[in-house]
Design an enzyme around this catalytic site. Structure first.
Site, mmCIF file in Angstrom:
data_model
loop_
_atom_site.group_PDB
_atom_site.id
_atom_site.type_symbol
_atom_site.label_atom_id
_atom_site.label_comp_id
_atom_site.label_asym_id
_atom_site.label_seq_id
_atom_site.Cartn_x
_atom_site.Cartn_y
_atom_site.Cartn_z
ATOM 1 C CB SER A 145 -0.952 -0.043 1.199
ATOM 2 O OG SER A 145 -1.916 0.976 1.134
ATOM 3 N NE ARG A 215 -8.498 1.373 11.629
ATOM 4 C CZ ARG A 215 -7.571 0.787 10.885
ATOM 5 N NH1 ARG A 215 -7.071 1.421 9.841
ATOM 6 N NH2 ARG A 215 -7.137 -0.417 11.195
ATOM 7 C CG ASP A 310 -6.470 -3.686 -3.386
ATOM 8 O OD1 ASP A 310 -7.304 -2.808 -3.076
ATOM 9 O OD2 ASP A 310 -5.240 -3.542 -3.242
ATOM 10 C CG HIS A 343 -5.771 -2.047 0.214
ATOM 11 N ND1 HIS A 343 -4.924 -2.013 -0.877
ATOM 12 C CD2 HIS A 343 -5.198 -1.252 1.163
ATOM 13 C CE1 HIS A 343 -3.887 -1.231 -0.602
ATOM 14 N NE2 HIS A 343 -4.026 -0.764 0.614
ATOM 15 C CG ASP A 344 -6.713 -4.827 5.425
ATOM 16 O OD1 ASP A 344 -5.941 -3.901 5.118
ATOM 17 O OD2 ASP A 344 -7.463 -4.790 6.420
#
Length: 366
Positions: A145, A215, A310, A343-344
């Protein structure tokens, strides 16, 4: 592991035009630097991580490094063979000089007056740390990232000081949609009544509500729809609808938990600056938008990895990087993994992903 600090008395000129008269970087190292100093690997962090990349602290065994599944003895980035450096970037809130640090001009915390920093600024500071550690050239710089953007920038800022760049779940610049997500997160923070223009330290408060919402929003973008459905679905927390605005669904409970936890340990001013660094990253901007022209400076070999689910940094964005490298006849390996995590995924334990990284590092000659 044991965190360390390096203090630099030499001024650092930032992209914004401001010069820091001095600064500190918090960092950790793993493994041993070999005799000819050829086995060093830098691991920059992504948005909300830190220099604590792997291992645990003696007095906090539950505080596991954020990429501990990737880095350590016998792991894909094997610290029996490589000397790994993790660093907390300028503007951070985990020990490096940032908004919570004292402004030498006032003696008070910088707060909202701390300058906006860029990926290029971070790489310049990291190079100073490399000098301090006696590392002339990194065997590799690896990141996921925002960390991957730094691994990419290293090949442009210091092409002669990096042999391999491992770029995972990245993009050569943010899309308008990604900038939009970041702006909504920043607005949540800056419109919090407790923000006080970034000088909330002086008021003894924290813009907790805004940081919590930022968050929660960010976390949604890190997961894929399939991953959310598999983990939470439409499961009700209490088994029945409440017909109010409290928590009904498990996904709501999860997001509130993540937001609450994040707001207790991360600094809002740091969050603002890191998201801006993400927005500003665009190595092709100085070349009329031509990424191939920008990447002509790079000399390193590359491993680029993307994940099909992602949607924040889709595989098509990684392929832009690969195409620019191939246009310049650079050595590049590309892996696109069909993984459901979003994405993680770059933090997850996917066997194909781990084995690919292991094989790549195994082929790096020292």
């Amino acid at each position: 592991m044991k965190p360390q600090k390096a203090a630099f008395a030499e001024p650092l000129a930032l992209a914004c035009g401001i010069t820091l008269p001095a600064f500190e970087l918090a960092y950790e190292t793993y493994g041993e630097l070999n005799a000819d100093r050829s086995n060093a690997v830098l691991v920059p962090h992504a948005l909300n991580a830190s220099h604590h990349v792997a291992g645990v602290y003696a007095d906090a065994p539950g505080d596991v490094g954020w990429w501990d599944n990737m880095i350590g003895p016998g792991k894909p980035l094997d610290t029996n063979r490589f000397f790994v450096v993790g660093v907390n970037n300028l503007g951070g809130c985990h020990g490096s000089t940032g908004p919570m640090s004292a402004n030498p001009a006032t003696g008070k915390p910088w707060g909202g007056d701390f300058p906006v920093v860029t990926v290029e600024d971070w790489v310049q500071a990291q190079a100073r740390l490399a000098d301090r550690l006696g590392i002339d050239k990194f065997a590799a710089v690896m990141g996921g990232s925002l960390g991957a953007m730094q691994a990419l920038q290293w090949t442009l800022s210091f092409p002669e000081r990096i042999r391999h760049s491992i770029v995972i779940a990245a993009a050569p610049k943010l899309s308008a949609q990604n900038i939009a997500f970041n702006e909504v997160a920043r607005q949540a923070i800056t419109t919090d009544p407790e923000f006080h223009g970034g000088h909330y330290y002086e008021h003894g408060v924290v813009p907790r509500s805004g940081l919590r919402l930022a968050r929660m929003l960010g976390h949604i973008t890190y997961l894929s729809d399939d991953a959310m459905m598999e983990k939470f679905g439409r499961t009700l927390r209490s088994g029945a609808l409440g017909f109010n605005f409290d928590i009904d669904f498990e996904i709501e409970s999860y997001l509130r938990y993540q937001g609450d936890k994040f707001s207790t340990y991360f600094d809002a001013n740091t969050y603002l600056r890191i998201t801006k660094a993400l927005d500003y990253f665009d190595p092709a901007a100085a070349f009329g938008g031509d990424l191939s022209a920008a990447m002509a400076r790079a000399q390193a070999a590359f491993l680029v990895i993307s994940f099909t689910s992602d949607w924040r940094f889709a595989p098509s964005r990684s392929r832009e990087i690969v195409r620019a490298l191939l246009d310049n006849r650079r050595v590049v390996s590309y892996l696109e993994i069909d993984a459901p995590h979003g994405h993680d995924a770059f933090l997850m334990e996917d066997e194909r992903y781990m084995n690919a990284v292991r094989a790549y590092f195994g082929n790096i000659e020292l």
